[in-house]
Write a protein that holds these residues in place. Structure first.
Motif, mmCIF file in Angstrom:
data_model
loop_
_atom_site.group_PDB
_atom_site.id
_atom_site.type_symbol
_atom_site.label_atom_id
_atom_site.label_comp_id
_atom_site.label_asym_id
_atom_site.label_seq_id
_atom_site.Cartn_x
_atom_site.Cartn_y
_atom_site.Cartn_z
ATOM 1 N N ALA A 34 0.828 -1.211 0.000
ATOM 2 C CA ALA A 34 0.000 0.000 0.000
ATOM 3 C C ALA A 34 0.860 1.258 0.000
ATOM 4 O O ALA A 34 2.010 1.243 0.436
ATOM 5 C CB ALA A 34 -0.910 0.000 1.219
ATOM 6 N N THR A 35 0.279 2.327 -0.492
ATOM 7 C CA THR A 35 0.897 3.648 -0.431
ATOM 8 C C THR A 35 -0.052 4.580 0.312
ATOM 9 O O THR A 35 -1.159 4.194 0.671
ATOM 10 C CB THR A 35 1.140 4.230 -1.845
ATOM 11 N N PRO A 39 -0.693 9.197 -3.982
ATOM 12 C CA PRO A 39 0.745 8.912 -3.960
ATOM 13 C C PRO A 39 1.530 9.684 -5.008
ATOM 14 O O PRO A 39 1.064 9.903 -6.125
ATOM 15 C CB PRO A 39 0.805 7.410 -4.228
ATOM 16 N N LEU A 44 4.923 5.615 -5.205
ATOM 17 C CA LEU A 44 4.594 4.605 -6.208
ATOM 18 C C LEU A 44 5.826 3.812 -6.628
ATOM 19 O O LEU A 44 5.753 2.602 -6.815
ATOM 20 C CB LEU A 44 3.949 5.265 -7.431
ATOM 21 N N ALA A 65 -3.577 0.608 -6.411
ATOM 22 C CA ALA A 65 -3.237 2.025 -6.539
ATOM 23 C C ALA A 65 -3.855 2.585 -7.805
ATOM 24 O O ALA A 65 -4.101 1.862 -8.761
ATOM 25 C CB ALA A 65 -1.721 2.208 -6.572
ATOM 26 N N LEU A 80 -1.323 -3.497 -11.394
ATOM 27 C CA LEU A 80 -2.144 -2.834 -10.402
ATOM 28 C C LEU A 80 -3.376 -3.665 -10.071
ATOM 29 O O LEU A 80 -4.033 -4.194 -10.961
ATOM 30 C CB LEU A 80 -2.585 -1.455 -10.904
#
Length: 82
Positions: A34-35, A39, A44, A65, A80
């Motif tokens: 996770a970010t 982001p 990223l 994301a 993704l």
């Protein structure tokens, strides 16, 4: 200077990194990377690097994301999790 503030980092940083690596290698299920919200390139890039490294180790790594359009070139098709 406030003595309760310590910006020196983890005393045994290499040991902690090795512990995290062992845990990730042993983890039987998928790993979600996770970010933070909205982001930037650093977030990223780091998340993508970890996702790719885990995938190379044979792990199922999910990166949920939505990169901004100007950073979409970083991702390969299917990288993704949406």
């Amino acid at each position: 200077t406030d003595p309760s503030i310590n910006n020196q980092g983890e005393a045994d940083y290499p040991g902690r990194v090795a512990e995290v690596a062992r845990t990730l290698r042993a983890w039987p299920g998928p790993v979600v990377v996770a970010t933070h919200v909205d982001p930037d390139g650093d977030a990223l890039g780091g998340a993508l690097a970890l996702t790719r490294a885990l995938t190379k180790l044979g792990k199922t790594a999910l990166l949920p994301a939505e990169p901004p359009n100007y950073l979409a070139f970083l991702f390969r098709p299917g990288e993704l999790a949406r």
